[in-house]
Design a protein around this motif. Sequence first.
Motif, PDB file in Angstrom:
ATOM      1  N   LYS A 122       0.825  -1.210   0.000  1.00 18.33           N
ATOM      2  CA  LYS A 122       0.000   0.000   0.000  1.00 18.33           C
ATOM      3  C   LYS A 122       0.855   1.254   0.000  1.00 18.33           C
ATOM      4  N   ASP A 147      -4.783  -5.566  -0.592  1.00 19.58           N
ATOM      5  CA  ASP A 147      -5.193  -5.197   0.758  1.00 19.58           C
ATOM      6  C   ASP A 147      -6.664  -5.614   0.890  1.00 19.58           C
ATOM      7  N   SER A 148      -7.026  -6.256   2.013  1.00 22.93           N
ATOM      8  CA  SER A 148      -8.349  -6.887   2.078  1.00 22.93           C
ATOM      9  C   SER A 148      -9.486  -5.880   1.894  1.00 22.93           C
ATOM     10  N   GLU A 149      -9.334  -4.684   2.481  1.00 24.13           N
ATOM     11  CA  GLU A 149     -10.410  -3.689   2.387  1.00 24.13           C
ATOM     12  C   GLU A 149     -10.590  -3.226   0.943  1.00 24.13           C
ATOM     13  N   GLU A 218      -4.420   3.094   4.625  1.00 23.34           N
ATOM     14  CA  GLU A 218      -5.478   2.518   3.779  1.00 23.34           C
ATOM     15  C   GLU A 218      -6.486   3.563   3.304  1.00 23.34           C
TER      16      GLU A 218
HETATM   17 MG    MG Z   1      -5.875  -3.986   5.123  1.00 26.81          MG
END
Ligand code: MG
Length: 392
Positions: A122, A147-149, A218
Amino acid sequence: MRRVSILGATGSIGQSTIDLIRRDREAFDVVALTGDSNIAQLAKDARELGAEIAVTADETRLDELRAALAGSGVTAAAGRAAVIEAATRPADLVMSAIVGAAGLAPGLAALETGATLALANKESLVTAGPLMMATAEAAGARILPVDSEHSAIFQALVGEDLGAVSRVIITASGGAFRDWPMERLAQATVAEASTHPNWAMGQRITIDSASMFNKALEMIEAREFFGLAPAQIEVLIHPQSLVHALVGFNDGALMAHVGPPDMRHAIGYALNWPARRALPVEALDLAAAGTLEFRTPDPARCPALGLARAVMETGGLAGAVFNAAKERALDHFIAGRVGFLEMAPLVETVLERRLEAAGETGGEITLDRVARADHLARQCADEVARELTRRG
Ligand code: MG
Ligand code: NAD
């Protein structure tokens, strides 16, 4: 066969990527693997996966890597330039999973070849988002979020019109210290900050989760990735880590992405995109999960989120300064030189000093300017840390 290279193959994301490739060998062909200090792991995986080349970023370790690869047919190389060269080897997809600002140059080099970049790093978007996006566009390359989000947002947007998006909500578990009183946070140790309640990750991102700096990065990552206005990006504390993000549309609909906290979902989605293939991710039992809670983060406990908003409003090189200051603050915390609650004021001071001093808010984002802003912000962070130590 999809030809895949993994930058940061020995880390948490890199190893999960290898785990998925190992289970689906007929789908992937491994080109290059890069690592840093864990030579044994790097050599073992390169041998097993039949990589063309294995590279350690540490140039002093070349002989050791060569010896570990003897007779395997895998080429050994070392140093920063070799990592970048490995990133440019013809591949369909490059996993960008180096930790920190060191991931930017190799990721950019991969994009320049037109390869799809699966982006876990990120920091690349935080430090040089406009440059990453412009490089991808010029090369006809695609960046897929890991990134999961951001993977969650990306998936919620399939088939949707970005113009109809009113907001995105990224969730935060709250990290190790979610329920600690403020007084106790000042004394938090590195060991305490290095255990995450829900996710197994590298040490640096785990501590960043406890300090909420990970969520701050994020927010900026979401802005750059999806071209959102800062005010469209919200954060909610969600202790269960089952809803990874939500996308709000102009008709009031909220689309949530729900799944167990296992990075192999987001990694596998990027590896297989645009297809979905079966993944070794547990099917979520929502009845067993029972309750999903959401709450607004307390600004006093999460100063990093406020700093992220200021960075987004400022733009330019503010992200590079912010990230570098955050990386050094974390180094100083890990080394025991600054306390847990001193990291945010340290970063804030660096932002004030550097952005005023260097006019680093405007102008085009280039790799050289980012590298210089990063270098000067690290120096400034070291100064501020010394001042804090003297005072304390
Ligand atoms: Mg994340
Ligand atoms: P990690 O510390 O476990 O692994 C980092 C990798 O980078 C290792 O392979 C290491 O050898 C390599 N590396 C370290 N310094 C380097 C340098 N100077 N030059 C070249 N290589 C270097 O980190 P991680 O947790 O896997 O995270 C990797 C990236 O993915 C980070 O940007 C992190 O924010 C992001 N991310 C991680 C997770 C997670 O679950 N771990 C989730 C979302 C995003």
